[in-house]
Scaffold this motif. Structure first.
Motif, mmCIF file in Angstrom:
data_model
loop_
_atom_site.group_PDB
_atom_site.id
_atom_site.type_symbol
_atom_site.label_atom_id
_atom_site.label_comp_id
_atom_site.label_asym_id
_atom_site.label_seq_id
_atom_site.Cartn_x
_atom_site.Cartn_y
_atom_site.Cartn_z
ATOM 1 N N MET A 1 24.442 6.674 -1.934
ATOM 2 C CA MET A 1 24.099 5.502 -0.989
ATOM 3 C C MET A 1 22.866 4.642 -1.608
ATOM 4 S SD MET A 1 23.088 5.851 3.066
ATOM 5 C CE MET A 1 21.712 6.813 2.906
ATOM 6 N N LYS A 2 23.073 3.522 -1.176
ATOM 7 C CA LYS A 2 22.238 2.442 -1.774
ATOM 8 C C LYS A 2 21.414 1.918 -0.457
ATOM 9 C CE LYS A 2 21.549 -2.054 -4.224
ATOM 10 N NZ LYS A 2 22.343 -3.065 -4.926
ATOM 11 N N VAL A 3 19.980 1.813 -0.615
ATOM 12 C CA VAL A 3 18.896 1.613 0.471
ATOM 13 C C VAL A 3 18.432 0.417 -0.003
ATOM 14 C CG1 VAL A 3 17.095 2.708 1.945
ATOM 15 C CG2 VAL A 3 18.906 3.948 0.988
ATOM 16 N N ALA A 4 18.075 -0.636 0.722
ATOM 17 C CA ALA A 4 17.097 -1.749 0.262
ATOM 18 C C ALA A 4 16.084 -1.770 1.546
ATOM 19 C CB ALA A 4 18.122 -3.091 0.537
ATOM 20 N N PHE A 5 15.004 -1.568 0.949
ATOM 21 C CA PHE A 5 13.541 -1.964 1.523
ATOM 22 C C PHE A 5 13.225 -3.461 1.655
ATOM 23 C CE2 PHE A 5 13.427 2.670 1.111
ATOM 24 C CZ PHE A 5 12.652 2.992 2.226
ATOM 25 N N LEU A 6 12.775 -3.848 2.983
ATOM 26 C CA LEU A 6 12.394 -5.218 3.008
ATOM 27 C C LEU A 6 11.295 -5.347 3.231
ATOM 28 C CD1 LEU A 6 15.423 -6.374 5.434
ATOM 29 C CD2 LEU A 6 15.494 -6.143 2.945
ATOM 30 N N LEU A 7 10.397 -5.711 2.372
ATOM 31 C CA LEU A 7 8.898 -6.016 2.371
ATOM 32 C C LEU A 7 8.205 -7.285 2.659
ATOM 33 C CD1 LEU A 7 8.610 -3.536 -0.716
ATOM 34 C CD2 LEU A 7 8.347 -2.816 1.830
ATOM 35 N N SER A 8 7.149 -7.229 3.254
ATOM 36 C CA SER A 8 6.112 -8.448 3.166
ATOM 37 C C SER A 8 5.336 -8.793 2.251
ATOM 38 C CB SER A 8 5.524 -8.702 4.771
ATOM 39 O OG SER A 8 4.649 -7.596 4.617
ATOM 40 N N LYS A 9 5.071 -7.651 1.408
ATOM 41 C CA LYS A 9 4.058 -7.572 0.361
ATOM 42 C C LYS A 9 4.742 -6.957 -1.183
ATOM 43 C CE LYS A 9 0.325 -6.734 3.773
ATOM 44 N NZ LYS A 9 -0.512 -5.870 4.098
ATOM 45 N N ASP A 10 4.028 -7.523 -2.020
ATOM 46 C CA ASP A 10 4.346 -7.017 -3.192
ATOM 47 C C ASP A 10 3.698 -5.808 -3.875
ATOM 48 O OD1 ASP A 10 5.067 -6.621 -6.216
ATOM 49 O OD2 ASP A 10 4.834 -8.568 -6.502
ATOM 50 N N PRO A 11 4.575 -4.554 -3.569
ATOM 51 C CA PRO A 11 4.134 -3.179 -3.734
ATOM 52 C C PRO A 11 3.631 -2.884 -5.256
ATOM 53 C CG PRO A 11 6.714 -3.061 -3.674
ATOM 54 C CD PRO A 11 6.102 -4.564 -3.238
ATOM 55 N N ALA A 12 4.175 -3.882 -5.964
ATOM 56 C CA ALA A 12 3.468 -3.644 -7.636
ATOM 57 C C ALA A 12 2.118 -4.211 -7.764
ATOM 58 C CB ALA A 12 4.508 -4.270 -8.442
ATOM 59 N N THR A 13 1.661 -4.889 -7.001
ATOM 60 C CA THR A 13 0.487 -5.663 -7.161
ATOM 61 C C THR A 13 -0.469 -5.822 -5.984
ATOM 62 O OG1 THR A 13 1.208 -7.807 -6.589
ATOM 63 C CG2 THR A 13 1.540 -6.942 -9.016
ATOM 64 N N THR A 14 0.014 -5.585 -4.863
ATOM 65 C CA THR A 14 -0.851 -5.425 -3.498
ATOM 66 C C THR A 14 -1.270 -3.879 -3.120
ATOM 67 O OG1 THR A 14 0.343 -7.535 -3.130
ATOM 68 C CG2 THR A 14 -1.217 -6.458 -1.233
ATOM 69 N N HIS A 15 -2.595 -4.080 -2.774
ATOM 70 C CA HIS A 15 -2.853 -2.702 -2.214
ATOM 71 C C HIS A 15 -3.105 -2.775 -0.825
ATOM 72 C CE1 HIS A 15 -3.479 -1.587 -6.195
ATOM 73 N NE2 HIS A 15 -3.994 -2.444 -6.643
ATOM 74 N N GLY A 16 -3.148 -1.672 -0.183
ATOM 75 C CA GLY A 16 -3.213 -1.428 1.290
ATOM 76 C C GLY A 16 -2.789 -0.234 1.867
ATOM 77 N N GLY A 17 -3.208 0.289 3.074
ATOM 78 C CA GLY A 17 -2.591 1.364 3.640
ATOM 79 C C GLY A 17 -0.998 1.235 3.874
ATOM 80 N N ASP A 18 -0.898 0.129 4.327
ATOM 81 C CA ASP A 18 0.861 0.237 4.746
ATOM 82 C C ASP A 18 1.694 0.410 3.367
ATOM 83 O OD1 ASP A 18 -0.371 -2.394 3.890
ATOM 84 O OD2 ASP A 18 0.923 -3.461 5.327
ATOM 85 N N LEU A 19 1.235 -0.268 2.379
ATOM 86 C CA LEU A 19 1.937 -0.246 1.139
ATOM 87 C C LEU A 19 1.816 1.019 0.394
ATOM 88 C CD1 LEU A 19 1.478 -3.805 -0.575
ATOM 89 C CD2 LEU A 19 3.630 -2.843 0.430
ATOM 90 N N THR A 20 0.627 1.732 0.792
ATOM 91 C CA THR A 20 0.675 3.246 0.320
ATOM 92 C C THR A 20 1.590 4.113 0.697
ATOM 93 O OG1 THR A 20 -1.787 3.125 -0.064
ATOM 94 C CG2 THR A 20 -0.898 5.201 0.142
ATOM 95 N N ILE A 21 1.959 3.840 1.889
ATOM 96 C CA ILE A 21 3.003 4.892 2.513
ATOM 97 C C ILE A 21 4.543 4.015 2.368
ATOM 98 C CG2 ILE A 21 3.935 5.736 4.815
ATOM 99 C CD1 ILE A 21 0.844 6.820 3.718
ATOM 100 N N SER A 22 4.280 2.851 2.197
ATOM 101 C CA SER A 22 5.701 2.045 1.790
ATOM 102 C C SER A 22 6.286 2.591 0.485
ATOM 103 C CB SER A 22 5.790 0.664 1.929
ATOM 104 O OG SER A 22 5.295 0.142 3.380
ATOM 105 N N ARG A 23 5.377 2.883 -0.472
ATOM 106 C CA ARG A 23 5.802 3.285 -1.667
ATOM 107 C C ARG A 23 6.042 4.577 -1.734
ATOM 108 N NH1 ARG A 23 1.537 -0.428 -3.558
ATOM 109 N NH2 ARG A 23 0.031 0.987 -3.040
ATOM 110 N N GLU A 24 5.371 5.372 -0.917
ATOM 111 C CA GLU A 24 5.806 6.758 -0.705
ATOM 112 C C GLU A 24 7.055 6.960 -0.111
ATOM 113 O OE1 GLU A 24 5.097 10.149 -1.848
ATOM 114 O OE2 GLU A 24 3.091 9.868 -1.010
#
Length: 365
Positions: A1-24
């Motif tokens: 299966m292919k899964v696409a995550f739709l993100l409002s921030k760049d997980p490669a360069t942006t930090h923050g609590g929401d992105l910590t869990i999004s990366r997880e």
């Protein structure tokens, strides 16, 4: 299966609590499925692919234009802000089996894409923006919070499933016509345990203070700190995270801003304090502390459903919070035992595959 995550921030360069869990979540998804991301990024000038992450230029905030589009589309300001034409155009080129909107407002471009109605959408609410706006953005926020809540329910009802980071929020959605809303019981991979027994009398608050709930919590700590530290001459409160503005600090408080080596610094602390009153959302402060074995003193909004996971009692009134924080400063052995306890719970859950199973079951649901 292919899964696409739709993100409002760049997980490669942006930090923050929401992105910590999004990366997880994305890492867990990759363990079983082909996984790609599509994000808005301030670091690109045209849409491009970077590994398994598509990046679309993030437009600058234009209040007048957003307000006009908001009126025309009858959408809240935040849902209008992230419904970007270039993002929709890029999304149209990415065919996946499941699309995961990270934040409710990231469902908007999907609902305008070619995939709407033919491909399943999952919405990870992360946090209710309506609550944050009503509490932290003045009269405009209080007015628009009603439209935000309407938009959040609308996109939830259009989705195949909804995930939340709070059990009560999931129950709210189920009671409002979203039967496939569930709590995502997600915790972080364990890190090496902090040696709390070797720590000094240092408490720490971690949070990006551009996020209004974190700024509010910081200001609350400054107000309560004289009571917390009274009679404890070597007591320290260290505040970590980018500053929103500079404030006068009482004795014993250091506003450190960005810390180059967060792991090393947290290894010197006795406990995490989090007097958050709204916008708990992803609650990464609590998850990160548990993954390290750092004790926590927190309010109900800060700890949320994790109170039952880690058996952490919330302290919502000033007197109870101050007493619990003082206990951490004064009793090193008790603090060390508490750190060991929550670190063990976190590690055991990860070894048993609880968080991984939660995410993969939701994606496959």
């Amino acid at each position: 299966m292919k899964v696409a995550f739709l993100l409002s921030k760049d997980p490669a360069t942006t930090h923050g609590g929401d992105l910590t869990i999004s990366r997880e979540l994305m890492a867990i998804s990759r363990s079983a499925h082909e996984t790609v991301g599509l994000c808005l990024s301030p670091d690109v000038t045209s849409t491009r692919l970077d590994g398994d992450l598509w990046k679309v230029p993030k437009p600058a905030v234009a209040p007048a234009a957003i307000a006009l589009r908001s009126l025309r589309r009858r959408r809240s300001l935040v849902h209008t802000r992230f419904d970007d034409d270039a993002y929709v155009e890029a999304l149209d080129t990415i065919e996946a089996d499941v699309y995961v909107a990270d934040h409710s407002y990231m469902a908007e471009p999907f609902l305008r894409s070619r995939w709407a109605g033919s491909k399943p959408l999952l919405v990870n609410t992360v946090i209710s923006e309506s609550l944050v706006w009503s509490e932290t953005r003045g009269i405009v926020g209080r007015i628009d919070s009603v439209r935000i809540r309407r938009d959040e329910l609308r996109v939830a009802r259009a989705a195949r499933g909804v995930g939340t980071y709070d059990a009560d929020e999931a129950a709210y959605y189920r009671s409002h016509g979203v039967p496939r809303a569930r709590w995502l019981d997600v915790t972080l991979a364990p890190k090496p345990a902090v040696d709390v027994a070797a720590s000094g009398r240092r408490l720490v608050f971690v949070g990006e203070r551009a996020w209004p709930p974190n700024q509010q919590a910081f200001e609350t700590l400054l107000e309560w700190w004289p009571d917390i530290s009274r009679g404890i001459d070597d007591a320290e409160l260290c505040v970590v995270g980018n500053r929103e503005r500079t404030l006068a600090l009482p004795p014993g408080v250091q506003d450190l801003g960005f810390v180059p080596d967060l792991d090393a610094f947290l290894g010197t602390c006795r406990a995490v304090v989090a007097p958050v009153t709204t916008g708990g959302g992803v609650r990464v402060k609590i998850l990160d502390a548990a993954s390290r074995g750092l004790p926590v003193v927190a309010t109900s909004a800060a700890v949320g459903s994790l109170s039952s996971v880690f058996e952490i009692p919330p302290h919502d009134d000033r007197e109870g919070f101050v007493e619990a924080a003082r206990a951490m400063l004064l009793d090193r052995d008790a603090a060390a035992a508490e750190g060991t306890r929550i670190h063990t719970i976190n590690a055991d859950r990860w070894a048993a595959g609880v968080p991984q199973g939660t995410v993969l079951d939701w994606i496959a649901s």
